[in-house]
Scaffold this active site. Sequence first.
Site, short mmCIF file in Angstrom:
data_model
loop_
_atom_site.label_atom_id
_atom_site.label_comp_id
_atom_site.label_asym_id
_atom_site.label_seq_id
_atom_site.Cartn_x
_atom_site.Cartn_y
_atom_site.Cartn_z
N LYS A 171 24.93 -63.25 6.46
CA LYS A 171 24.12 -62.91 7.43
C LYS A 171 24.32 -61.30 7.40
CE LYS A 171 22.35 -64.51 10.86
NZ LYS A 171 21.00 -64.63 11.27
N ASP A 194 31.19 -74.44 7.04
CA ASP A 194 31.60 -75.41 7.62
C ASP A 194 30.21 -76.20 8.47
OD1 ASP A 194 32.98 -77.22 9.63
OD2 ASP A 194 33.81 -75.78 10.79
N ASP A 215 28.46 -79.60 6.59
CA ASP A 215 28.36 -80.87 7.27
C ASP A 215 26.62 -81.35 7.32
OD1 ASP A 215 30.71 -81.29 7.83
OD2 ASP A 215 30.71 -81.32 9.99
N TYR A 242 37.99 -68.00 11.40
CA TYR A 242 38.94 -68.87 11.90
C TYR A 242 40.13 -68.48 12.13
CZ TYR A 242 35.03 -72.45 11.90
OH TYR A 242 33.80 -73.09 11.86
N ASP A 260 20.93 -68.63 8.13
CA ASP A 260 20.21 -69.35 9.15
C ASP A 260 19.01 -70.02 8.37
OD1 ASP A 260 19.33 -66.68 8.73
OD2 ASP A 260 18.45 -66.52 10.76
#
Length: 367
Positions: free
Chosen positions: A192, A248, A252, A142, A224
């Site tokens: 990852k 993020d 959630d 980000y 994942d």
Amino acid sequence: MSNPSLLILAGDGIGPEVMAEVKRIIGWFGDKRDLSFDVSEDLVGGAAYDAHGVPLHDDTMAKAQEVDAVLLGAVGGPKYDNLDFSVKPERGLLRLRKEMDLFANLRPAQCFDALADFSSLKKELIAGLDIMIVRELTSGVYFGEPRGIHIEDNMRVGVNTQRYTEAEIERGARAAFDLAMKRDKRVCSMEKANVMESGILWRDVVTEVHADYPEVELSHMYADNGAMQLVRAPKQFDVIYTDNLFGDILSDCAAMLTGSLGMLPSASLGLPMANGRPKAMYEPVHGSAPDITGQGKANPIACILSFAMALRYSFDEGAEADRLEGAIEKVLADGARTGDLMGPEGGTPLSTTQMGDVILAALDDSL
Ligand code: NAD
């Protein structure tokens, strides 16, 4: 010794409504537990824009840097949707996070038994759930450079860069291990590393930091797979440490396992200040909920639980945080519900203030 200091930035929409209940709870701890705070209040978001033409005044920023902890309500609303990007209410929030260097975002996913039916997962998978996601908040894709949209061979190309220094990975890892020491002493680091160099570095650095925390059990998981495991068997986790982007999404996902947005607190922590307390901001995960603003329908629990996190992580008052969380657990078990927590069986929802009333009564009962 002077009282610890709190800056309240209630913000917009339901922010001031839910914060009003938190202020009553803060008052209760002063009256009944001899735990008083020096509370100051200021504006953020649209409210600050209306007063000053900016979503966070420099004086407010300076106050936030000085206090022991900031409690924030929510920012934003339709009135501000068409403002220039640079003065949008959310910019006030981002400025606080950036200038206070709040690099560790703590998002608990905790299931109160009385609300287990609200989850989209089976009750037995979720009842008693208590996990904490630590998301690195100030770096990663980000923020990485280069970024932007440019033209190559007559085609638009969008670029963002995942970039982490070892220092950035390390300080977040320390926050995660420190937290685990106060909980079940298990950290699962998610990245990852199979396809990203930043993931390989992430795994190496977390493993190195782990050497300082021999009591904590460390595991690694590809992010994942982590997403799958979170919805398959969430109770296997204690603390999850992950980067800004994965965090993020995973936070959630984990948070919504537990039901309503009106129940979810968060904390964002930075480096220790001179008094040993971390720079800190506590806020509910939900936004300003313009659809219910001014109607007395907002659930104040997310904001009250954010204050409980402040008690635990800024003020080392874990027993009082337990007391407050216990009071909330009790009122929920007794059937207290705001509108967002009403099941198909219906009933009469409590108003924001009535929910505050029953929580205060449960706190009195806890004495
Ligand atoms: P929202 O979280 O405000 O609301 C989503 C839905 O959840 C709404 O139906 C709302 O009524 C409900 N809800 C949220 N909190 C609740 C509570 N405490 N009690 C009962 N119901 C609750 O998200 P949104 O509608 O996407 O955004 C509204 C505004 O809030 C926008 O301006 C957005 O930019 C802003 N926002 C701010 C923050 C923040 O301040 N941290 C976070 C998200 C969104």
